[in-house]
Motif scaffolding. Structure first.
Motif, PDB file in Angstrom:
ATOM      1  N   SER A 133      10.427  -9.980  12.584  1.00  0.00           N
ATOM      2  CA  SER A 133       9.697  -9.437  11.444  1.00  0.00           C
ATOM      3  C   SER A 133       8.461  -8.677  11.947  1.00  0.00           C
ATOM      4  O   SER A 133       7.578  -9.257  12.556  1.00  0.00           O
ATOM      5  CB  SER A 133       9.263 -10.578  10.521  1.00  0.00           C
ATOM      6  N   LEU A 134       8.436  -7.379  11.721  1.00  0.00           N
ATOM      7  CA  LEU A 134       7.292  -6.540  12.083  1.00  0.00           C
ATOM      8  C   LEU A 134       6.534  -6.226  10.804  1.00  0.00           C
ATOM      9  O   LEU A 134       7.100  -5.643   9.876  1.00  0.00           O
ATOM     10  CB  LEU A 134       7.764  -5.255  12.756  1.00  0.00           C
ATOM     11  N   LYS A 135       5.267  -6.623  10.726  1.00  0.00           N
ATOM     12  CA  LYS A 135       4.463  -6.423   9.522  1.00  0.00           C
ATOM     13  C   LYS A 135       3.612  -5.159   9.650  1.00  0.00           C
ATOM     14  O   LYS A 135       3.091  -4.854  10.708  1.00  0.00           O
ATOM     15  CB  LYS A 135       3.571  -7.634   9.293  1.00  0.00           C
ATOM     16  N   LEU A 136       3.482  -4.450   8.540  1.00  0.00           N
ATOM     17  CA  LEU A 136       2.605  -3.276   8.446  1.00  0.00           C
ATOM     18  C   LEU A 136       1.350  -3.737   7.713  1.00  0.00           C
ATOM     19  O   LEU A 136       1.420  -4.073   6.536  1.00  0.00           O
ATOM     20  CB  LEU A 136       3.308  -2.155   7.684  1.00  0.00           C
ATOM     21  N   VAL A 137       0.205  -3.786   8.411  1.00  0.00           N
ATOM     22  CA  VAL A 137      -0.997  -4.373   7.835  1.00  0.00           C
ATOM     23  C   VAL A 137      -2.174  -3.402   7.823  1.00  0.00           C
ATOM     24  O   VAL A 137      -2.230  -2.454   8.597  1.00  0.00           O
ATOM     25  CB  VAL A 137      -1.403  -5.675   8.589  1.00  0.00           C
ATOM     26  N   SER A 138      -3.117  -3.678   6.944  1.00  0.00           N
ATOM     27  CA  SER A 138      -4.388  -2.958   6.830  1.00  0.00           C
ATOM     28  C   SER A 138      -4.234  -1.437   6.786  1.00  0.00           C
ATOM     29  O   SER A 138      -4.779  -0.722   7.618  1.00  0.00           O
ATOM     30  CB  SER A 138      -5.314  -3.346   7.997  1.00  0.00           C
ATOM     31  N   PRO A 139      -3.503  -0.920   5.814  1.00  0.00           N
ATOM     32  CA  PRO A 139      -3.357   0.536   5.738  1.00  0.00           C
ATOM     33  C   PRO A 139      -4.695   1.232   5.499  1.00  0.00           C
ATOM     34  O   PRO A 139      -5.572   0.695   4.832  1.00  0.00           O
ATOM     35  CB  PRO A 139      -2.412   0.740   4.561  1.00  0.00           C
ATOM     36  N   SER A 140      -4.835   2.424   6.069  1.00  0.00           N
ATOM     37  CA  SER A 140      -6.047   3.221   5.884  1.00  0.00           C
ATOM     38  C   SER A 140      -6.168   3.644   4.424  1.00  0.00           C
ATOM     39  O   SER A 140      -5.210   3.556   3.653  1.00  0.00           O
ATOM     40  CB  SER A 140      -5.993   4.459   6.778  1.00  0.00           C
ATOM     41  N   LYS A 181      -3.326   5.474  -0.706  1.00  0.00           N
ATOM     42  CA  LYS A 181      -3.017   6.396  -1.802  1.00  0.00           C
ATOM     43  C   LYS A 181      -1.531   6.744  -1.793  1.00  0.00           C
ATOM     44  O   LYS A 181      -0.883   6.799  -2.835  1.00  0.00           O
ATOM     45  CB  LYS A 181      -3.861   7.665  -1.676  1.00  0.00           C
ATOM     46  N   PHE A 182      -1.002   6.974  -0.624  1.00  0.00           N
ATOM     47  CA  PHE A 182       0.413   7.296  -0.466  1.00  0.00           C
ATOM     48  C   PHE A 182       1.283   6.112  -0.898  1.00  0.00           C
ATOM     49  O   PHE A 182       2.278   6.274  -1.591  1.00  0.00           O
ATOM     50  CB  PHE A 182       0.676   7.656   1.005  1.00  0.00           C
ATOM     51  N   ILE A 183       0.885   4.919  -0.491  1.00  0.00           N
ATOM     52  CA  ILE A 183       1.615   3.692  -0.831  1.00  0.00           C
ATOM     53  C   ILE A 183       1.661   3.504  -2.342  1.00  0.00           C
ATOM     54  O   ILE A 183       2.707   3.197  -2.910  1.00  0.00           O
ATOM     55  CB  ILE A 183       0.958   2.469  -0.142  1.00  0.00           C
ATOM     56  N   THR A 184       0.532   3.725  -3.004  1.00  0.00           N
ATOM     57  CA  THR A 184       0.455   3.587  -4.452  1.00  0.00           C
ATOM     58  C   THR A 184       1.294   4.655  -5.147  1.00  0.00           C
ATOM     59  O   THR A 184       2.066   4.352  -6.063  1.00  0.00           O
ATOM     60  CB  THR A 184      -1.005   3.674  -4.926  1.00  0.00           C
ATOM     61  N   LEU A 185       1.169   5.889  -4.691  1.00  0.00           N
ATOM     62  CA  LEU A 185       1.881   7.010  -5.295  1.00  0.00           C
ATOM     63  C   LEU A 185       3.396   6.812  -5.268  1.00  0.00           C
ATOM     64  O   LEU A 185       4.089   7.105  -6.239  1.00  0.00           O
ATOM     65  CB  LEU A 185       1.513   8.314  -4.579  1.00  0.00           C
ATOM     66  N   TYR A 186       3.900   6.259  -4.175  1.00  0.00           N
ATOM     67  CA  TYR A 186       5.347   6.105  -4.018  1.00  0.00           C
ATOM     68  C   TYR A 186       5.824   4.654  -4.168  1.00  0.00           C
ATOM     69  O   TYR A 186       6.948   4.334  -3.814  1.00  0.00           O
ATOM     70  CB  TYR A 186       5.802   6.688  -2.676  1.00  0.00           C
ATOM     71  N   ASP A 187       4.947   3.799  -4.696  1.00  0.00           N
ATOM     72  CA  ASP A 187       5.285   2.404  -4.990  1.00  0.00           C
ATOM     73  C   ASP A 187       5.898   1.692  -3.770  1.00  0.00           C
ATOM     74  O   ASP A 187       6.990   1.133  -3.833  1.00  0.00           O
ATOM     75  CB  ASP A 187       6.238   2.337  -6.188  1.00  0.00           C
ATOM     76  N   LEU A 188       5.161   1.716  -2.661  1.00  0.00           N
ATOM     77  CA  LEU A 188       5.619   1.111  -1.413  1.00  0.00           C
ATOM     78  C   LEU A 188       4.884  -0.186  -1.097  1.00  0.00           C
ATOM     79  O   LEU A 188       4.911  -0.648   0.039  1.00  0.00           O
ATOM     80  CB  LEU A 188       5.419   2.109  -0.258  1.00  0.00           C
ATOM     81  N   ASN A 189       4.267  -0.790  -2.089  1.00  0.00           N
ATOM     82  CA  ASN A 189       3.461  -1.992  -1.873  1.00  0.00           C
ATOM     83  C   ASN A 189       4.225  -3.127  -1.193  1.00  0.00           C
ATOM     84  O   ASN A 189       3.633  -3.915  -0.452  1.00  0.00           O
ATOM     85  CB  ASN A 189       2.876  -2.491  -3.197  1.00  0.00           C
ATOM     86  N   PHE A 242       6.134  -3.066   1.233  1.00  0.00           N
ATOM     87  CA  PHE A 242       6.283  -2.882   2.669  1.00  0.00           C
ATOM     88  C   PHE A 242       4.983  -3.043   3.452  1.00  0.00           C
ATOM     89  O   PHE A 242       5.011  -3.139   4.678  1.00  0.00           O
ATOM     90  CB  PHE A 242       6.869  -1.491   2.969  1.00  0.00           C
ATOM     91  N   PHE A 243       3.849  -3.036   2.769  1.00  0.00           N
ATOM     92  CA  PHE A 243       2.547  -3.054   3.436  1.00  0.00           C
ATOM     93  C   PHE A 243       1.720  -4.260   3.001  1.00  0.00           C
ATOM     94  O   PHE A 243       1.748  -4.648   1.840  1.00  0.00           O
ATOM     95  CB  PHE A 243       1.772  -1.771   3.122  1.00  0.00           C
ATOM     96  N   ILE A 244       0.959  -4.809   3.932  1.00  0.00           N
ATOM     97  CA  ILE A 244       0.092  -5.936   3.666  1.00  0.00           C
ATOM     98  C   ILE A 244      -1.354  -5.441   3.765  1.00  0.00           C
ATOM     99  O   ILE A 244      -1.716  -4.761   4.730  1.00  0.00           O
ATOM    100  CB  ILE A 244       0.341  -7.081   4.678  1.00  0.00           C
ATOM    101  N   GLU A 245      -2.181  -5.794   2.788  1.00  0.00           N
ATOM    102  CA  GLU A 245      -3.547  -5.283   2.723  1.00  0.00           C
ATOM    103  C   GLU A 245      -4.370  -5.627   3.966  1.00  0.00           C
ATOM    104  O   GLU A 245      -4.983  -4.786   4.568  1.00  0.00           O
ATOM    105  CB  GLU A 245      -4.244  -5.816   1.460  1.00  0.00           C
ATOM    106  N   GLU A 246      -4.401  -6.886   4.338  1.00  0.00           N
ATOM    107  CA  GLU A 246      -5.220  -7.301   5.481  1.00  0.00           C
ATOM    108  C   GLU A 246      -4.394  -8.137   6.444  1.00  0.00           C
ATOM    109  O   GLU A 246      -3.537  -8.904   6.034  1.00  0.00           O
ATOM    110  CB  GLU A 246      -6.424  -8.148   5.015  1.00  0.00           C
ATOM    111  N   ALA A 247      -4.702  -7.989   7.716  1.00  0.00           N
ATOM    112  CA  ALA A 247      -4.043  -8.820   8.724  1.00  0.00           C
ATOM    113  C   ALA A 247      -4.509 -10.250   8.560  1.00  0.00           C
ATOM    114  O   ALA A 247      -5.694 -10.508   8.350  1.00  0.00           O
ATOM    115  CB  ALA A 247      -4.370  -8.321  10.118  1.00  0.00           C
ATOM    116  N   LYS A 248      -3.616 -11.171   8.633  1.00  0.00           N
ATOM    117  CA  LYS A 248      -3.954 -12.585   8.466  1.00  0.00           C
ATOM    118  C   LYS A 248      -3.975 -13.257   9.805  1.00  0.00           C
ATOM    119  O   LYS A 248      -3.231 -12.991  10.660  1.00  0.00           O
ATOM    120  CB  LYS A 248      -2.924 -13.269   7.564  1.00  0.00           C
TER     121      LYS A 248
END
Length: 97
Positions: A69-76, A81-89, A91-97
């Motif tokens: 499992s490769l996580k995508l974390v802390s997007p710029s 904006k891109f994630i929100t526009l294309y509803d990709l939430n 696939f991305f995690i807000e903050e690294a845990k």
């Protein structure tokens, strides 16, 4: 151009991840990350377009095929904006845990 800096199990991605960059990275996509990579930290990406997002998801897919499992974390901010526009939430995690 994008830069991938490995720091243990986290790889920090910075710079531009656009169509031109993706073309230059595509042939090395299976070896661009260390095998122990667990997360891509994306906070330092200055610009990412749809080709860049597709490339990130391709990296996730490559690891998934190996059972990792490769996580995508802390997007710029730009990437958020891109994630929100294309509803990709999903696939991305807000903050690294």
């Amino acid at each position: 151009m994008a830069e991938f800096k490995q720091q243990g199990p986290v790889c920090i991605v910075s710079g531009l991840l656009d169509q031109q960059t993706v073309r230059s990275l595509w042939n090395d996509r299976s070896s661009i990350l260390a095998p122990e990579t667990a997360a891509l930290k994306l906070a330092e990406i200055e610009y990412c377009d749809s080709a860049g997002v597709a490339f990130l998801l391709e990296l996730v897919s490559i690891f998934a095929a190996k059972g990792i499992s490769l996580k995508l974390v802390s997007p710029s901010e730009q990437l958020k904006k891109f994630i929100t526009l294309y509803d990709l939430n999903d696939f991305f995690i807000e903050e690294a845990k």
